[in-house]
Design a protein around this motif. Sequence first.
Motif, PDB file in Angstrom:
ATOM      1  N   PRO A 152     -72.100 -29.873  11.636  1.00  0.00           N
ATOM      2  CA  PRO A 152     -70.905 -29.538  10.859  1.00  0.00           C
ATOM      3  C   PRO A 152     -70.755 -30.385   9.596  1.00  0.00           C
ATOM      4  CG  PRO A 152     -70.310 -30.704  12.873  1.00  0.00           C
ATOM      5  CD  PRO A 152     -71.754 -30.335  12.996  1.00  0.00           C
ATOM      6  N   VAL A 153     -71.213 -31.633   9.647  1.00  0.00           N
ATOM      7  CA  VAL A 153     -71.102 -32.500   8.479  1.00  0.00           C
ATOM      8  C   VAL A 153     -72.035 -32.019   7.373  1.00  0.00           C
ATOM      9  CG1 VAL A 153     -71.388 -34.854   7.634  1.00  0.00           C
ATOM     10  CG2 VAL A 153     -70.432 -34.455   9.907  1.00  0.00           C
ATOM     11  N   TRP A 154     -73.287 -31.725   7.732  1.00  0.00           N
ATOM     12  CA  TRP A 154     -74.224 -31.218   6.740  1.00  0.00           C
ATOM     13  C   TRP A 154     -73.780 -29.859   6.200  1.00  0.00           C
ATOM     14  CZ3 TRP A 154     -77.664 -33.283   3.753  1.00  0.00           C
ATOM     15  CH2 TRP A 154     -78.250 -34.490   4.110  1.00  0.00           C
ATOM     16  N   SER A 155     -73.182 -29.025   7.056  1.00  0.00           N
ATOM     17  CA  SER A 155     -72.691 -27.723   6.587  1.00  0.00           C
ATOM     18  C   SER A 155     -71.634 -27.914   5.517  1.00  0.00           C
ATOM     19  CB  SER A 155     -72.117 -26.926   7.759  1.00  0.00           C
ATOM     20  OG  SER A 155     -73.090 -26.659   8.738  1.00  0.00           O
ATOM     21  N   SER A 156     -70.694 -28.820   5.777  1.00  0.00           N
ATOM     22  CA  SER A 156     -69.643 -29.095   4.805  1.00  0.00           C
ATOM     23  C   SER A 156     -70.227 -29.615   3.501  1.00  0.00           C
ATOM     24  CB  SER A 156     -68.663 -30.117   5.389  1.00  0.00           C
ATOM     25  OG  SER A 156     -67.717 -30.517   4.419  1.00  0.00           O
ATOM     26  N   LEU A 157     -71.152 -30.552   3.604  1.00  0.00           N
ATOM     27  CA  LEU A 157     -71.730 -31.167   2.408  1.00  0.00           C
ATOM     28  C   LEU A 157     -72.440 -30.129   1.536  1.00  0.00           C
ATOM     29  CD1 LEU A 157     -73.588 -34.575   2.473  1.00  0.00           C
ATOM     30  CD2 LEU A 157     -74.251 -32.773   0.905  1.00  0.00           C
ATOM     31  N   LEU A 158     -73.269 -29.303   2.152  1.00  0.00           N
ATOM     32  CA  LEU A 158     -74.043 -28.329   1.375  1.00  0.00           C
ATOM     33  C   LEU A 158     -73.161 -27.236   0.788  1.00  0.00           C
ATOM     34  CD1 LEU A 158     -77.219 -27.951   3.627  1.00  0.00           C
ATOM     35  CD2 LEU A 158     -76.914 -29.373   1.600  1.00  0.00           C
ATOM     36  N   TYR A 192     -67.099 -41.351   1.461  1.00  0.00           N
ATOM     37  CA  TYR A 192     -67.594 -40.727   0.229  1.00  0.00           C
ATOM     38  C   TYR A 192     -67.649 -39.211   0.351  1.00  0.00           C
ATOM     39  CZ  TYR A 192     -68.963 -45.419  -1.314  1.00  0.00           C
ATOM     40  OH  TYR A 192     -68.958 -46.732  -1.690  1.00  0.00           O
ATOM     41  N   LEU A 193     -67.992 -38.707   1.542  1.00  0.00           N
ATOM     42  CA  LEU A 193     -68.009 -37.252   1.721  1.00  0.00           C
ATOM     43  C   LEU A 193     -66.604 -36.687   1.551  1.00  0.00           C
ATOM     44  CD1 LEU A 193     -69.394 -34.614   2.402  1.00  0.00           C
ATOM     45  CD2 LEU A 193     -69.129 -35.154   4.839  1.00  0.00           C
ATOM     46  N   GLY A 194     -65.614 -37.379   2.115  1.00  0.00           N
ATOM     47  CA  GLY A 194     -64.246 -36.926   1.929  1.00  0.00           C
ATOM     48  C   GLY A 194     -63.821 -36.948   0.470  1.00  0.00           C
ATOM     49  N   ILE A 195     -64.207 -37.999  -0.249  1.00  0.00           N
ATOM     50  CA  ILE A 195     -63.882 -38.092  -1.680  1.00  0.00           C
ATOM     51  C   ILE A 195     -64.557 -36.954  -2.441  1.00  0.00           C
ATOM     52  CG2 ILE A 195     -64.100 -39.492  -3.769  1.00  0.00           C
ATOM     53  CD1 ILE A 195     -62.145 -40.672  -1.785  1.00  0.00           C
ATOM     54  N   GLY A 196     -65.840 -36.705  -2.146  1.00  0.00           N
ATOM     55  CA  GLY A 196     -66.558 -35.619  -2.815  1.00  0.00           C
ATOM     56  C   GLY A 196     -65.925 -34.268  -2.544  1.00  0.00           C
ATOM     57  N   ASN A 197     -65.550 -34.023  -1.287  1.00  0.00           N
ATOM     58  CA  ASN A 197     -64.902 -32.755  -0.947  1.00  0.00           C
ATOM     59  C   ASN A 197     -63.581 -32.589  -1.689  1.00  0.00           C
ATOM     60  OD1 ASN A 197     -66.977 -32.145   0.786  1.00  0.00           O
ATOM     61  ND2 ASN A 197     -65.818 -32.470   2.667  1.00  0.00           N
ATOM     62  N   GLN A 198     -62.806 -33.672  -1.740  1.00  0.00           N
ATOM     63  CA  GLN A 198     -61.504 -33.581  -2.396  1.00  0.00           C
ATOM     64  C   GLN A 198     -61.644 -33.372  -3.901  1.00  0.00           C
ATOM     65  OE1 GLN A 198     -58.741 -33.246  -1.002  1.00  0.00           O
ATOM     66  NE2 GLN A 198     -57.292 -33.464  -2.681  1.00  0.00           N
ATOM     67  N   LEU A 199     -62.566 -34.090  -4.518  1.00  0.00           N
ATOM     68  CA  LEU A 199     -62.799 -33.880  -5.954  1.00  0.00           C
ATOM     69  C   LEU A 199     -63.237 -32.445  -6.223  1.00  0.00           C
ATOM     70  CD1 LEU A 199     -64.653 -37.196  -6.915  1.00  0.00           C
ATOM     71  CD2 LEU A 199     -62.308 -36.551  -7.511  1.00  0.00           C
TER      72      LEU A 199
END
Length: 392
Positions: free
Chosen positions: A327-333, A246-253
């Motif tokens: 790094p995951v939380w950094s990307s998400l935020l 889902y994080l990858g989908i959110g980033n791509q969208l």
Amino acid sequence: MCSTFSLAAKTYIGESNGIRHRKSMVTATRAEVIPAPKQRSRPVFPELSIQGIPIADLHVQEIVQRQSQTYSMDREGARRKPQFCPSFLEEAYERCRNICAEYAKTFYLGTLLMTEERQKAIWAIYVWCRRTDELVDGPNSVYMSSEVLDRWEERLQEIFEGRPYDMLDAALTHTVFSFPLDIKPFRDMIEGMRMDTRKCRYQNFQELYLYCYYVAGTVGLMSVPVMGIAPDSLISAQSTYDAALYLGIGNQLTNILRDVGEDALRGRVYLPQDELAQFGLGDNDVFSRKVTDQWREFMKEQITRARLYFNLAEDGASQLDKASRWPVWSSLLIYRNILDAIEDNDYDNLTKRAYVRRAKKLLMLPLAYSRSLSTSSLLSQQHKNVRSTKSF
């Protein structure tokens, strides 16, 4: 972005110095709301608007099962770990580190808290993904053909069999023999590149979701075995993998929404055609680069959807091994802030490119670090309460 590839008669891909991240990891309430045109009722998106294609249809469970097994060198038969000269391997990982540090600065900083073995593995995966993306979007993409991608997939198979072609391949070979990585997410990413060569319109979100899975959701599936799941995780391994997807989908969208104007200049529209039509919009409205009330209303719905995927990703980000969460939380935020920037630009992503300033990115790092220390995600509920809770 700078990259060097060699496309010789054998159609091989040489060493890369990095490529542009593919479309390839709160906020404050906005006061002004522009009403939709009175003559049009609010559109009703199909059920697939949120979840896209069921994860089962993508065979993610099979990937999770294989990657969750206790790693054994002979799990696929008599596989012997290839032996590399220590100095050669050190240089290979150092090149991967340099590429990651140059082209993904914030993410790279987050990896510095990880163990050395995990750092190197994540850098190797990152570089392979960038090189793969460069085949289609890089400066040498004019040489792209189905044969190039076929050869790249053959090289991938050779990597997993312990026969790397070059130094950067060797880093990934060492990684896949050190962690329980399955080849399918890597193959699926190459399939996403094939989609880019033959498809530039998406009739509905189901089609777009599949594309997002191939080019970005796969990165999450590759990363979980390396980052590790916390021993005291509160959710199942499957749920953690789902969250990574889902994080990858959110980033791509988010990248798609940020780059609408740039993609239009290349004749590409990465937006669901049926949903554009529900707002009285079409390709001509995208190519005209004119921001209308209909466009703003359409973009509000698309942004809401992207945020939903980030919300779905939060619990999984909090269940990774503690040293791997930053790094995951950094990307998400940070990616959430790109959505905010689109709103700040009055939904003009046709003539403006939304971005998060470097200073703001750096300010996000302490918040991301504090989130990485927790095994529960309070931010998810807080964010849902603060941000739009519109229902599709």
